[in-house]
Design an enzyme around this catalytic site. Structure first.
Site, mmCIF file in Angstrom:
data_model
loop_
_atom_site.group_PDB
_atom_site.id
_atom_site.type_symbol
_atom_site.label_atom_id
_atom_site.label_comp_id
_atom_site.label_asym_id
_atom_site.label_seq_id
_atom_site.Cartn_x
_atom_site.Cartn_y
_atom_site.Cartn_z
ATOM 1 N N SER A 145 0.868 -1.185 0.000
ATOM 2 C CA SER A 145 0.000 0.000 0.000
ATOM 3 C C SER A 145 0.899 1.227 0.000
ATOM 4 C CB SER A 145 -0.852 -0.004 1.267
ATOM 5 O OG SER A 145 -1.401 1.280 1.510
ATOM 6 N N TYR A 158 -2.094 -0.934 10.239
ATOM 7 C CA TYR A 158 -1.974 -1.086 8.781
ATOM 8 C C TYR A 158 -0.651 -0.471 8.283
ATOM 9 C CZ TYR A 158 -3.883 -1.114 3.966
ATOM 10 O OH TYR A 158 -4.114 -1.335 2.620
HETATM 11 N N1 NAP Z 1 -8.489 -0.921 -1.810
HETATM 12 C C1 NAP Z 1 -7.437 -0.137 -1.666
HETATM 13 O O1 NAP Z 1 -7.514 1.097 -1.840
HETATM 14 C C2 NAP Z 1 -6.098 -0.712 -1.298
HETATM 15 C C3 NAP Z 1 -4.999 0.154 -1.363
HETATM 16 C C4 NAP Z 1 -3.767 -0.343 -1.019
HETATM 17 C C5 NAP Z 1 -3.600 -1.657 -0.666
HETATM 18 N N2 NAP Z 1 -4.673 -2.484 -0.625
HETATM 19 C C6 NAP Z 1 -4.430 -3.873 -0.233
HETATM 20 O O2 NAP Z 1 -5.021 -4.738 -1.160
HETATM 21 C C7 NAP Z 1 -5.383 -5.958 -0.511
HETATM 22 C C8 NAP Z 1 -6.829 -6.272 -0.823
HETATM 23 O O3 NAP Z 1 -7.647 -5.225 -0.365
HETATM 24 P P1 NAP Z 1 -9.114 -4.947 -0.916
HETATM 25 O O4 NAP Z 1 -9.226 -3.487 -1.079
HETATM 26 O O5 NAP Z 1 -9.433 -5.825 -2.030
HETATM 27 O O6 NAP Z 1 -9.951 -5.313 0.404
HETATM 28 P P2 NAP Z 1 -11.301 -6.150 0.598
HETATM 29 O O7 NAP Z 1 -12.254 -5.875 -0.499
HETATM 30 O O8 NAP Z 1 -11.714 -5.876 1.998
HETATM 31 O O9 NAP Z 1 -10.780 -7.668 0.454
HETATM 32 C C9 NAP Z 1 -9.929 -8.222 1.425
HETATM 33 C C10 NAP Z 1 -9.699 -9.669 1.093
HETATM 34 O O10 NAP Z 1 -8.819 -10.222 2.079
HETATM 35 C C11 NAP Z 1 -9.407 -11.419 2.564
HETATM 36 N N3 NAP Z 1 -9.000 -11.723 3.932
HETATM 37 C C12 NAP Z 1 -9.043 -10.932 5.011
HETATM 38 N N4 NAP Z 1 -8.575 -11.580 6.085
HETATM 39 C C13 NAP Z 1 -8.233 -12.819 5.672
HETATM 40 C C14 NAP Z 1 -7.691 -13.955 6.305
HETATM 41 N N5 NAP Z 1 -7.403 -13.966 7.620
HETATM 42 N N6 NAP Z 1 -7.451 -15.053 5.567
HETATM 43 C C15 NAP Z 1 -7.741 -15.080 4.241
HETATM 44 N N7 NAP Z 1 -8.264 -14.039 3.584
HETATM 45 C C16 NAP Z 1 -8.507 -12.923 4.297
HETATM 46 C C17 NAP Z 1 -10.896 -11.182 2.452
HETATM 47 O O11 NAP Z 1 -11.550 -12.435 2.432
HETATM 48 P P3 NAP Z 1 -12.669 -12.904 3.448
HETATM 49 O O12 NAP Z 1 -13.867 -13.092 2.587
HETATM 50 O O13 NAP Z 1 -12.116 -14.179 3.977
HETATM 51 O O14 NAP Z 1 -12.843 -11.824 4.489
HETATM 52 C C18 NAP Z 1 -10.981 -10.469 1.117
HETATM 53 O O15 NAP Z 1 -10.950 -11.396 0.058
HETATM 54 C C19 NAP Z 1 -5.106 -5.751 0.979
HETATM 55 O O16 NAP Z 1 -3.854 -6.302 1.323
HETATM 56 C C20 NAP Z 1 -5.044 -4.235 1.107
HETATM 57 O O17 NAP Z 1 -4.244 -3.822 2.185
HETATM 58 C C21 NAP Z 1 -5.936 -2.040 -0.925
#
Ligand code: NAP
Length: 254
Positions: A145, A158
């Site tokens: 991130s 985070y």
């Molecule tokens: N969206 C952004 O702006 C952004 C920016 C920078 C970085 N990121 C990074 O991108 C990644 C994905 O984020 P996202 O925005 O797609 O978030 P999201 O829509 O909340 O999705 C998070 C994913 O992580 C899974 N997860 C959470 N805890 C878990 C665990 N203990 N074991 C297995 N799976 C788990 C969730 O699955 P469950 O169904 O099991 O909960 C879900 O599939 C993260 O690492 C986040 O930090 C996102």
């Protein structure tokens, strides 16, 4: 040139593939030819990802995996290697965030973020990496991130985890070369369920539009190019790197 980015015959494991960026990345890798093992905790949502891929004639399977459960990580990685013979690409995408000021954050809430966003990727990289080293091939892509570059109030766990991921990525590169690369993608703000409160915050949206050269939120599609570069043969000489994909947010002082 298409061959350079092709993932034909590759087996990819993507954590957090049940929604958001992980789902889009799973579909992207499958579109480039990989068989994608879609890992997460929610069977129904993983099935939706798998169906999205198979409807497009891609190959995918769901894998129930909690990245914070070390026994499950070890068991599943062993089972997947037995069944598919190899894991060529590991995308450590699963992540959570906890929003509160430090003085109001309980240690278990801080610990949960570190366990999911940093220790999970460590354990998976170790288990999958051991096998990649034996096979002398591998691509590890950690989803970091811009919070690996900047601090920000109310998300201490985070920021700590993502800064840690920069170090983990460098160390994986140092220990896993020459045939296994490890890199990270550091996205800016991409519309997903993770940041709904921010999408609804008008002041934040105005700041974001001003601070990005792109003048907009990112979409999951904005990360596809970076992912394919780091997951394919095109990225063979890139390792230990954190690639920021943020529309210019961290390079502009607005
Ligand atoms: N969206 C952004 O702006 C952004 C920016 C920078 C970085 N990121 C990074 O991108 C990644 C994905 O984020 P996202 O925005 O797609 O978030 P999201 O829509 O909340 O999705 C998070 C994913 O992580 C899974 N997860 C959470 N805890 C878990 C665990 N203990 N074991 C297995 N799976 C788990 C969730 O699955 P469950 O169904 O099991 O909960 C879900 O599939 C993260 O690492 C986040 O930090 C996102």
């Amino acid at each position: 040139m298409a061959d350079l980015f092709s993932l034909k015959n590759r087996i990819a494991l993507v954590t957090g593939a049940s929604r958001g960026l992980g789902r889009d990345m799973a579909v992207t890798l499958a579109g480039a030819g990989a068989t994608v093992l879609c890992a997460g905790r929610a069977a129904k949502d993983l099935d939706t990802t798998v169906k999205t891929i198979t409807r497009k004639k891609g190959k995918a399977a769901a894998v129930i995996l909690d990245v914070t459960d070390e026994d499950s990580v070890q068991r599943q990685v062993r089972a997947l290697v037995r069944k598919y013979r190899r894991i060529d690409i590991l995308v450590n995408n699963a992540g959570v965030i906890h929003r509160d000021n430090i003085v109001d954050t309980a240690t278990p809430d801080y610990r949960k973020v570190i366990e999911t966003d940093l220790i999970g990727p460590f354990a998976l990289s170790r288990e999958v990496g051991r096998h990649m080293l034996e096979r002398q091939y591998g691509r590890i892509v950690n989803i970091s991130s811009i919070m690996a570059v900047l601090g920000r109030g109310s998300v201490a766990g985070y920021v700590s985890a993502k800064h840690g991921m920069t170090g983990l990525t460098k160390n994986l590169a140092a220990e896993f070369g020459p045939h296994v690369t490890a890199n990270a993608i550091a996205p800016g703000y991409i519309r997903t369920e993770l940041n709904v409160p921010l999408q609804q915050d008008k002041k934040f949206c105005a700041m974001l539009e001003q601070r990005t050269a792109a003048h907009r939120w990112g979409t999951p599609a904005d990360l596809r190019g970076a992912l394919l570069l780091l997951a394919s043969d095109a990225g063979a000489y890139i390792t230990g790197h954190t690639l920021v994909v943020d529309g210019g947010m961290t390079t502009i002082l607005a």
